[in-house]
Write an enzyme that holds these catalytic residues in place. Structure first.
Site, PDB file in Angstrom:
ATOM      1  N   HIS A 133       1.039  -1.202  -0.020  1.00  7.58           N
ATOM      2  CA  HIS A 133       0.060  -0.147  -0.071  1.00  7.58           C
ATOM      3  C   HIS A 133       0.949   1.375  -0.133  1.00  7.58           C
ATOM      4  O   HIS A 133       0.522   2.258  -0.541  1.00  7.58           O
ATOM      5  CB  HIS A 133      -1.041   0.182   1.273  1.00  7.58           C
ATOM      6  CG  HIS A 133      -1.854  -0.933   1.445  1.00  7.58           C
ATOM      7  ND1 HIS A 133      -1.697  -2.161   2.416  1.00  7.58           N
ATOM      8  CD2 HIS A 133      -3.027  -1.375   0.604  1.00  7.58           C
ATOM      9  CE1 HIS A 133      -2.755  -2.919   2.314  1.00  7.58           C
ATOM     10  NE2 HIS A 133      -3.574  -2.444   1.350  1.00  7.58           N
TER      11      HIS A 133
ATOM     12  N   GLN B 102     -18.078  -6.266  -1.597  1.00  6.71           N
ATOM     13  CA  GLN B 102     -17.125  -6.935  -2.128  1.00  6.71           C
ATOM     14  C   GLN B 102     -16.715  -8.447  -1.564  1.00  6.71           C
ATOM     15  O   GLN B 102     -16.066  -9.222  -2.523  1.00  6.71           O
ATOM     16  CB  GLN B 102     -15.810  -6.143  -2.619  1.00  6.71           C
ATOM     17  CG  GLN B 102     -15.072  -6.042  -1.711  1.00  6.71           C
ATOM     18  CD  GLN B 102     -13.956  -5.073  -2.016  1.00  6.71           C
ATOM     19  OE1 GLN B 102     -14.168  -3.936  -2.226  1.00  6.71           O
ATOM     20  NE2 GLN B 102     -12.521  -5.519  -2.359  1.00  6.71           N
TER      21      GLN B 102
ATOM     22  N   GLY C 154      -2.855  -1.437  -7.269  1.00  4.92           N
ATOM     23  CA  GLY C 154      -1.593  -2.510  -7.393  1.00  4.92           C
ATOM     24  C   GLY C 154      -2.014  -3.748  -8.250  1.00  4.92           C
ATOM     25  O   GLY C 154      -3.119  -4.007  -8.442  1.00  4.92           O
ATOM     26  N   GLN C 155      -0.982  -4.030  -8.915  1.00  2.04           N
ATOM     27  CA  GLN C 155      -0.708  -5.098 -10.168  1.00  2.04           C
ATOM     28  C   GLN C 155      -1.187  -6.346  -9.312  1.00  2.04           C
ATOM     29  O   GLN C 155      -1.597  -7.476  -9.727  1.00  2.04           O
ATOM     30  CB  GLN C 155       0.486  -5.121 -10.636  1.00  2.04           C
ATOM     31  CG  GLN C 155       0.793  -6.311 -11.696  1.00  2.04           C
ATOM     32  CD  GLN C 155      -0.411  -6.348 -12.824  1.00  2.04           C
ATOM     33  OE1 GLN C 155      -0.847  -5.264 -13.389  1.00  2.04           O
ATOM     34  NE2 GLN C 155      -0.718  -7.523 -13.433  1.00  2.04           N
ATOM     35  N   LYS C 156      -0.979  -6.346  -8.061  1.00  5.74           N
ATOM     36  CA  LYS C 156      -1.255  -7.572  -7.282  1.00  5.74           C
ATOM     37  C   LYS C 156      -2.740  -8.051  -7.654  1.00  5.74           C
ATOM     38  O   LYS C 156      -2.955  -9.264  -7.594  1.00  5.74           O
ATOM     39  CB  LYS C 156      -1.253  -7.076  -5.643  1.00  5.74           C
ATOM     40  CG  LYS C 156      -1.804  -7.923  -4.653  1.00  5.74           C
ATOM     41  CD  LYS C 156      -0.985  -9.035  -4.130  1.00  5.74           C
ATOM     42  CE  LYS C 156      -1.736 -10.124  -3.264  1.00  5.74           C
ATOM     43  NZ  LYS C 156      -2.766  -9.600  -2.548  1.00  5.74           N
TER      44      LYS C 156
ATOM     45  N   GLN D 298      -8.640  -6.613 -11.178  1.00  8.78           N
ATOM     46  CA  GLN D 298      -9.280  -5.592 -10.559  1.00  8.78           C
ATOM     47  C   GLN D 298      -8.766  -4.264 -11.483  1.00  8.78           C
ATOM     48  O   GLN D 298      -9.566  -3.440 -11.717  1.00  8.78           O
ATOM     49  CB  GLN D 298      -8.924  -5.323  -9.227  1.00  8.78           C
ATOM     50  CG  GLN D 298      -9.335  -3.990  -8.451  1.00  8.78           C
ATOM     51  CD  GLN D 298      -9.097  -4.047  -6.889  1.00  8.78           C
ATOM     52  OE1 GLN D 298      -9.702  -4.514  -6.289  1.00  8.78           O
ATOM     53  NE2 GLN D 298      -8.015  -3.502  -6.634  1.00  8.78           N
TER      54      GLN D 298
ATOM     55  N   VAL E 100       4.336  -5.669  -4.578  1.00 11.97           N
ATOM     56  CA  VAL E 100       5.502  -5.473  -3.628  1.00 11.97           C
ATOM     57  C   VAL E 100       5.552  -6.780  -3.084  1.00 11.97           C
ATOM     58  O   VAL E 100       4.477  -7.366  -2.459  1.00 11.97           O
ATOM     59  CB  VAL E 100       5.384  -4.173  -2.683  1.00 11.97           C
ATOM     60  CG1 VAL E 100       6.530  -4.217  -1.670  1.00 11.97           C
ATOM     61  CG2 VAL E 100       5.434  -3.074  -3.530  1.00 11.97           C
TER      62      VAL E 100
ATOM     63  N   MET F  66       3.086  -9.370  -0.693  1.00 10.19           N
ATOM     64  CA  MET F  66       2.371  -8.623   0.352  1.00 10.19           C
ATOM     65  C   MET F  66       0.718  -8.453   0.580  1.00 10.19           C
ATOM     66  O   MET F  66       0.238  -8.376  -0.713  1.00 10.19           O
ATOM     67  CB  MET F  66       3.058  -7.192   0.916  1.00 10.19           C
ATOM     68  CG  MET F  66       4.402  -7.115   1.142  1.00 10.19           C
ATOM     69  SD  MET F  66       5.050  -5.867   1.765  1.00 10.19           S
ATOM     70  CE  MET F  66       6.606  -6.251   1.901  1.00 10.19           C
TER      71      MET F  66
ATOM     72  N   SER G  61      -2.706  -8.082   3.338  1.00 10.18           N
ATOM     73  CA  SER G  61      -3.165  -7.768   4.482  1.00 10.18           C
ATOM     74  C   SER G  61      -3.641  -9.094   5.170  1.00 10.18           C
ATOM     75  O   SER G  61      -3.445  -9.248   6.092  1.00 10.18           O
ATOM     76  CB  SER G  61      -4.443  -7.113   4.658  1.00 10.18           C
ATOM     77  OG  SER G  61      -4.208  -5.668   4.112  1.00 10.18           O
TER      78      SER G  61
HETATM   79  P1  AMP Z   1      -6.692  -3.712  -0.572  1.00 11.85           P
HETATM   80  O1  AMP Z   1      -6.100  -2.999   0.695  1.00 11.85           O
HETATM   81  O2  AMP Z   1      -6.086  -5.064  -0.508  1.00 11.85           O
HETATM   82  O3  AMP Z   1      -7.850  -3.285  -1.271  1.00 11.85           O
HETATM   83  O4  AMP Z   1      -5.518  -3.120  -1.562  1.00 11.85           O
HETATM   84  C1  AMP Z   1      -5.463  -1.639  -1.762  1.00 11.85           C
HETATM   85  C2  AMP Z   1      -4.442  -1.541  -3.027  1.00 11.85           C
HETATM   86  O5  AMP Z   1      -3.169  -2.057  -2.756  1.00 11.85           O
HETATM   87  C3  AMP Z   1      -4.914  -2.138  -4.190  1.00 11.85           C
HETATM   88  O6  AMP Z   1      -4.947  -1.578  -5.466  1.00 11.85           O
HETATM   89  C4  AMP Z   1      -3.996  -3.230  -4.276  1.00 11.85           C
HETATM   90  O7  AMP Z   1      -3.662  -3.692  -5.552  1.00 11.85           O
HETATM   91  C5  AMP Z   1      -2.668  -2.869  -3.691  1.00 11.85           C
HETATM   92  N1  AMP Z   1      -2.029  -3.744  -3.077  1.00 11.85           N
HETATM   93  C6  AMP Z   1      -2.210  -4.531  -2.196  1.00 11.85           C
HETATM   94  N2  AMP Z   1      -0.938  -5.303  -1.939  1.00 11.85           N
HETATM   95  C7  AMP Z   1      -0.067  -5.289  -2.829  1.00 11.85           C
HETATM   96  C8  AMP Z   1       1.275  -5.491  -3.168  1.00 11.85           C
HETATM   97  N3  AMP Z   1       1.760  -6.432  -2.386  1.00 11.85           N
HETATM   98  N4  AMP Z   1       2.250  -4.716  -4.105  1.00 11.85           N
HETATM   99  C9  AMP Z   1       1.333  -3.568  -4.680  1.00 11.85           C
HETATM  100  N5  AMP Z   1       0.075  -3.509  -4.556  1.00 11.85           N
HETATM  101  C10 AMP Z   1      -0.682  -3.678  -3.725  1.00 11.85           C
END
Ligand code: AMP
Length: 282
Positions: free
Chosen positions: A35, A59, A145-147, A151, A174, A182, A184
């Site tokens: 994040h 979601q 994030g590309q994670k 999405q 990341v 990474m 949550s």
């Molecule tokens: P989330 O809190 O899981 O909804 O994530 C919020 C944003 O952070 C989203 O755009 C995710 O794709 C991005 N994100 C979560 N984990 C990573 C990661 N390890 N590397 C890059 N972006 C991330």
């Protein structure tokens, strides 16, 4: 740093100096370096940075997943203050979905495979909340994030289709030192599960090695990932995919680029990861 649950405060902060550029980073909190990489990128590219922290109930298609989702808003706000974030929106459910709420955004084809198939209603929830965040913050740029590869595709499609006046910026995944992406959700893993969780990135890299050897067939790439996953007793596969990076349709035969993606339960925790191969990478 202004931290507020009130939508009107966000609007007021945004409209105070209309000429400034704003970067928005939508999150569900329990922040980690993935994040913060988005926040730092937003910081370098905009006059102001806003972050939302909202565990979006619509979601989640599994009630236990929503209940277990880690929450630590006070710590998150400290981290964001240290990054020089200007505004954090921490709405309650009724701030985002007021009584009588009945308007949803449905992105069609691109939401059907992968996460959309595994989690019915997930992307309707994502698109709806992101559209609302875009309207509340009115950002110049929004950071994802590309994670969460699908999405990103869904949000790009929505931005194009509904003509949201903003730029979508996508940041690389990341990873922890051992390669685990990474998330949550990683905080929910026990020690043995945490060790087993590297199986996702090991599976992706096994397929990448096959690609480097000249293997281009979707079936071969999927089999390479499955072989690694099947060897991990704590892993239960939800899906394994080698798809076209634009359409997200499974590759049948050979391809010049591929989005490898997988969803795997480690114990009760569902993890996802992905890797892009070929010219679409990077
Ligand atoms: P989330 O809190 O899981 O909804 O994530 C919020 C944003 O952070 C989203 O755009 C995710 O794709 C991005 N994100 C979560 N984990 C990573 C990661 N390890 N590397 C890059 N972006 C991330």
């Amino acid at each position: 740093m202004l931290t507020t649950p009130a939508l009107d405060d966000v609007r007021a902060a945004r409209l105070e100096h209309p000429g400034l550029t704003w970067g928005l980073v939508p999150t569900m909190g329990a922040l980690h370096d993935g994040h913060l990489a988005l926040v730092r990128r937003a910081r370098t590219e905009n006059d102001r940075v806003g972050v939302s922290i909202f565990v979006n109930p619509i979601q989640f298609n599994r009630r236990e997943d929503l209940a277990a989702y880690p929450r630590q808003v006070a710590r998150d706000c400290e981290l964001l203050a240290a990054e020089g974030v200007d505004l954090v929106w921490t709405p309650a459910e009724e701030d985002v979905y007021p009584p009588g709420f009945q308007t949803y955004v449905t992105v069609e084809e691109i939401t059907r495979p992968l996460e959309g198939a595994a989690r019915p209603g997930h992307f309707r929830g994502v698109a709806t909340v992101v559209a609302k965040l875009f309207n509340v913050f009115q950002p110049t740029r929004a950071y994802f994030g590309q994670k969460d590869a699908q999405q990103v595709a869904v949000i790009r499609q929505m931005v194009r289709d509904l003509a949201f006046p903003l730029e979508v910026v996508v940041c690389p995944i990341v990873r922890e030192a051992d390669g685990l992406a990474m998330s949550s959700r990683n905080a929910l893993l026990g020690p043995d599960e945490r060790r087993a969780a590297t199986v996702l990135v090991r599976a992706l890299r096994a397929a990448e090695a096959e690609w480097a050897r000249g293997q281009r067939a979707g079936e071969h790439l999927r089999a390479a990932m499955r072989a690694v996953l099947d060897a991990e007793p704590l892993a239960r596969v939800d899906y394994v995919s080698a798809a076209d990076p634009l359409t997200l349709r499974e590759i049948d035969g050979e391809a010049s680029s591929a989005l490898l993606s997988l969803a795997v339960f480690i114990g009760g925790v569902r993890l996802i990861d992905n890797l892009v191969l070929g010219p679409a990478a990077g």
